[in-house]
Design an enzyme around this catalytic site. Sequence first.
Site, mmCIF file in Angstrom:
data_model
loop_
_atom_site.group_PDB
_atom_site.id
_atom_site.type_symbol
_atom_site.label_atom_id
_atom_site.label_comp_id
_atom_site.label_asym_id
_atom_site.label_seq_id
_atom_site.Cartn_x
_atom_site.Cartn_y
_atom_site.Cartn_z
ATOM 1 C CE LYS A 18 -3.441 44.607 49.257
ATOM 2 N NZ LYS A 18 -3.497 45.893 48.544
ATOM 3 C CG ASP A 36 -6.187 52.074 51.646
ATOM 4 O OD1 ASP A 36 -6.736 51.083 51.129
ATOM 5 O OD2 ASP A 36 -4.992 52.374 51.443
ATOM 6 C CD GLU A 53 -3.721 60.226 27.468
ATOM 7 O OE1 GLU A 53 -3.963 61.361 27.004
ATOM 8 O OE2 GLU A 53 -2.570 59.795 27.627
ATOM 9 N NE ARG A 109 -0.516 42.342 41.292
ATOM 10 C CZ ARG A 109 -0.375 42.163 42.605
ATOM 11 N NH1 ARG A 109 -0.120 43.187 43.396
ATOM 12 N NH2 ARG A 109 -0.502 40.966 43.135
ATOM 13 C CB THR A 132 -5.970 46.863 45.969
ATOM 14 O OG1 THR A 132 -6.357 46.072 47.091
ATOM 15 C CG2 THR A 132 -4.812 47.754 46.328
ATOM 16 C CE1 TYR A 143 -1.965 56.195 26.102
ATOM 17 C CE2 TYR A 143 -0.860 55.458 24.102
ATOM 18 C CZ TYR A 143 -0.808 55.876 25.424
ATOM 19 O OH TYR A 143 0.397 55.960 26.060
HETATM 20 N N1 DSN Z 1 1.668 45.680 49.822
HETATM 21 C C1 DSN Z 1 0.303 45.518 50.250
HETATM 22 C C2 DSN Z 1 0.183 44.596 51.388
HETATM 23 O O1 DSN Z 1 0.858 43.582 51.365
HETATM 24 O O2 DSN Z 1 -0.575 44.838 52.306
HETATM 25 C C3 DSN Z 1 -0.320 46.798 50.526
HETATM 26 O O3 DSN Z 1 -0.105 47.648 49.458
#
Ligand code: DSN
Length: 426
Positions: A222, A193, A49, A228, A219, A47
Amino acid sequence: MQKDTVVFDLIRQELERQRRGIELIASENFASLQVVQSMGNVMTNKYAEGYPGRRYYGGCEIVDQTEQLAIDRIKQVFNCDYANVQPHSGAQANAAVMLAILRPGDKILGLDLSMGGHLTHGSPVNFSGKLYEAISYGVKKENGLVDYEMLEKKAREEKPTLIICGASAYSREWDYARIRNIADSVNAFVLCDIAHPAGLIAKGLLDSPFEHCHFVTSTTHKTLRGPRGGLILMKKDAENTFRLKDAKGNTRMMSNLIDMAVFPGIQGGPLEHVIASKAIAFGETLTEEFTVYAKQIVQNAQTMARSFIDRGFEIVSGGTDNHLLLIDLRNKSISGKKAEQILGKADITVNKNMVPYDDKSAFVTSGIRVGVPAVTTRGMKEEHMAIIVDYIDEALRNADDDHKLDSLAKAVNGFMQKFPLYPELG
Ligand code: DSN
């Protein structure tokens, strides 16, 4: 404890599925083995925090170091001055920015989900559309490009507190300076974003939003090819130029407000095992090898776009500047839903996707979204893109012939054997 063979067998099956198919979901990738394996580490037991050096638990001296490393490395990747690496996902990152600067009922202006935007950019079924008054802009019908005139008109009419740019299914560059000008004229913040193109922006292959946007969220899994997760970034000017008051009327630095919005605002204990893995991935992003990878993504996507066009497919906006293509299947008389199912039978994974001004629902759709980050990680180059497009074309032309689709799947499986995935796992 006895080994859970049921679950480990499913994990093995997933590995085999990933190995044998052509993965074209634009938001997916194959993280390096060290990134994957480092997620299964003992920091999951801890933990922590709070933030490095200011935690609510003892024993954080080691996780402080991995979290600080992750922060320092991602700041170096994007040449920015603030990073919060704790968001569990991109959706959490967006939620935290909104919590930091908005009050319930405030107006936000984002790209419509059906035009390529994201759920968290104001969709009525998402917190962003439930807690805030969401207004949307779109893309132009004639060319599929962001309609900046509409964005400006809506901004002037509605005076949103926040304008959101960035998308999940948009293949073109953004004009961040123009969006900032519009935002300044109505005294709005700008959140960009970059969840999808982050890895390309990191390597200067797409324009950087940092000079113009107050907040950048992403994110990490990707094009960034990490574990993730999510993150929030800022340039210093966003910290210094905008000072907000907290509930007690005290002036707070923006970075402080964002930190507090992530924890304790929307999250409890950070996933320190994943943050360690993020640190590893960000180290990988800084390498020359990743630069070569990112350049190959763009070359592959553009080559794939040309191959689709050569075979009579319609690409929204006519092509791509990034890692993905949005294909409008209306001239092929097949829905996105059906295309996704058919391609699945041939072991080619895509997702159905609405196209701008779609007349079909989000469950059916008129299009598919196709991305190349994962196949590029597998080692594919320009010459392999036409082969993939041939497989897709053939599958869609034989949509009702299961025998043909079965033999196509075998051909796909044979093709993918040339591009080993995690060979160390045996
Ligand atoms: N679900 C993602 C995508 O496939 O673009 C975005 O969060």
